[in-house]
Design a protein around this motif. Structure first.
Motif, short mmCIF file in Angstrom:
data_model
loop_
_atom_site.label_atom_id
_atom_site.label_comp_id
_atom_site.label_asym_id
_atom_site.label_seq_id
_atom_site.Cartn_x
_atom_site.Cartn_y
_atom_site.Cartn_z
N SER A 122 23.81 -26.79 43.70
CA SER A 122 24.87 -25.71 43.99
C SER A 122 25.57 -25.92 45.27
CB SER A 122 24.17 -24.08 44.14
OG SER A 122 23.38 -24.30 45.53
N GLU A 123 24.83 -26.96 46.11
CA GLU A 123 25.44 -27.48 47.39
C GLU A 123 26.09 -28.65 47.15
OE1 GLU A 123 21.91 -27.52 49.58
OE2 GLU A 123 21.88 -25.58 49.88
N THR A 124 25.98 -29.28 46.02
CA THR A 124 26.56 -30.46 45.88
C THR A 124 27.87 -30.74 44.94
OG1 THR A 124 24.40 -31.21 45.63
CG2 THR A 124 25.76 -32.98 44.86
N LYS A 125 28.53 -31.66 45.30
CA LYS A 125 30.18 -31.64 44.58
C LYS A 125 30.31 -32.87 44.13
CE LYS A 125 31.24 -27.27 45.38
NZ LYS A 125 30.05 -26.60 45.17
N GLU A 146 26.78 -32.30 50.52
CA GLU A 146 27.01 -31.09 51.35
C GLU A 146 28.35 -30.51 51.13
OE1 GLU A 146 26.84 -32.85 55.47
OE2 GLU A 146 25.01 -33.75 54.77
N ASN A 147 28.65 -29.49 51.38
CA ASN A 147 29.89 -28.85 51.19
C ASN A 147 31.13 -29.51 51.76
OD1 ASN A 147 30.91 -26.50 49.55
ND2 ASN A 147 29.32 -25.17 51.02
N PHE A 206 34.78 -29.28 52.92
CA PHE A 206 35.79 -28.25 53.19
C PHE A 206 37.21 -28.72 53.23
CE2 PHE A 206 31.68 -27.53 55.59
CZ PHE A 206 31.57 -26.07 55.15
N PRO A 219 32.53 -29.25 40.69
CA PRO A 219 31.01 -28.52 40.76
C PRO A 219 30.09 -29.31 39.96
CG PRO A 219 32.06 -27.18 39.41
CD PRO A 219 32.93 -28.25 40.03
#
Ligand code: ATP
Ligand code: ZN
Length: 295
Positions: A220-223, A267-268, A270, A289
């Motif tokens: 969920s935190e990884t992209k 990490e997110n 931005f 995602p």
């Protein structure tokens, strides 16, 4: 517990419930929560869900009514502090949702402005254990007014000069003319278990479940980021990607100076990062995602 089905204590209804159910569903558990039942059966795994009030979860885990539980850290700490003997229930894993703070707050117009002003006053709270410990550690001589709810109303009806309550956005405090002046505890949902040995089958299942939870939280935190970049800027662009390993670099057909770069970012990412990447010459930037991860 005699049954060989792993029993998980969960909040039946409230601010923890939906995210707890969603987490377990993301881990592949299939179940339906209906009506007033206390137990819900997971159809595709030997797991039962015990649906209760959150305050009971630490005790149920400690006393073998459930093998593990999901509860707010605030409730775990409170139940530990008010228990007559230490509860056999400890954090096995932090879950990252239901983040909130237990804070001291007082009316904007009032005599209590900071912790220094608490001596000789009354504090209303549903967390007598945590609040009393905070006061005793600091040597503050204040009285607790224990309530079961609606603590934010206590100052306006004159039964306390301040409150110690859960805060997330601060909107409830603001609506009641209160301002938080000190955080006592930061909390999130946690998976708890006792120190008892589980049967080998249950222990295996728990290890598998915790592995899946870990994967769900990480993904969920990884992209996944994909972009095209000038070859000369690959090092600078890689340095900007938050929490990524070595990226994959792929040549682009018909272009000598552009490459495609793909990387997993833990990490997110931005908008500011995307703007910085663009300034370095990155184009066609896609952030995707990741649904599942296992390493
Ligand atoms: P129960 O009926 O199960 O006793 P409750 O009224 O005590 O429920 P809820 O308000 O549903 O509890 O909150 C459950 C937990 O969710 C809290 O103990 C805390 O860990 C977390 N929580 C509380 N407020 C928030 C919030 N505003 N945002 C996110 N999480 C919160
Ligand atoms: Zn509760």
């Amino acid at each position: 517990m005699v049954t060989d089905r792993l029993r998980i204590a969960l909040q039946k209804k409230g601010r923890l419930a939906d995210d707890s159910f969603a987490l377990l569903k993301s881990c592949g558990l299939r179940f339906a929560i209906r009506g007033g039942g206390l137990l819900a059966r997971v159809k595709n795994m030997p797991i039962d869900l015990l649906l209760v009030r959150d305050d009971d979860i630490p005790n149920f885990v400690a006393n073998d009514a459930a093998d593990i539980g999901i509860v707010g850290e605030n409730v775990l700490v409170e139940e530990q502090l008010v228990a007559k003997t230490k509860l056999d229930a400890d954090i096995a894993m932090r879950l990252g949702f239901s983040r909130c703070k237990l804070s001291l707050a007082a009316p904007d117009i009032g005599m209590v402005k900071s912790a220094k002003d608490l001596d000789g006053t009354k504090i209303a709270t549903t967390y007598p254990g945590v609040t009393a410990k905070y006061l005793s550690v600091r040597g503050i001589d204040a009285k607790l007014v224990e309530m079961k709810g609606a603590v934010e109303l206590a100052p306006s009806i004159g039964i306390a000069q301040s409150i110690c309550d859960l805060v997330s956005s601060g909107a409830t405090l603001e609506a009641n003319g209160l301002t938080a002046f000190e955080t006592i505890l930061e909390s999130e949902a946690v998976l708890i278990r006792s120190a008892r040995d589980l049967s080998p089958a249950k222990a295996d299942l728990l290890a598998k479940l915790m592995n899946r939870i870990d994967g769900v939280i990480k993904s969920s935190e990884t992209k996944y980021i994909m972009l095209n970049a000038p070859k000369s800027q690959v090092a600078a662009i890689t340095a900007l990607l938050p929490g990524s390993d070595a990226p994959t670099i792929i040549p682009l057909a018909g272009s000598d100076d552009l490459v495609a770069l793909q990387a997993v970012c833990t990490e997110n990412i931005f908008w500011e990062t995307l703007e910085d990447l663009k300034a370095l010459g990155a184009r066609a930037i896609l952030v995707l995602p990741i649904e599942k991860m296992m390493s």
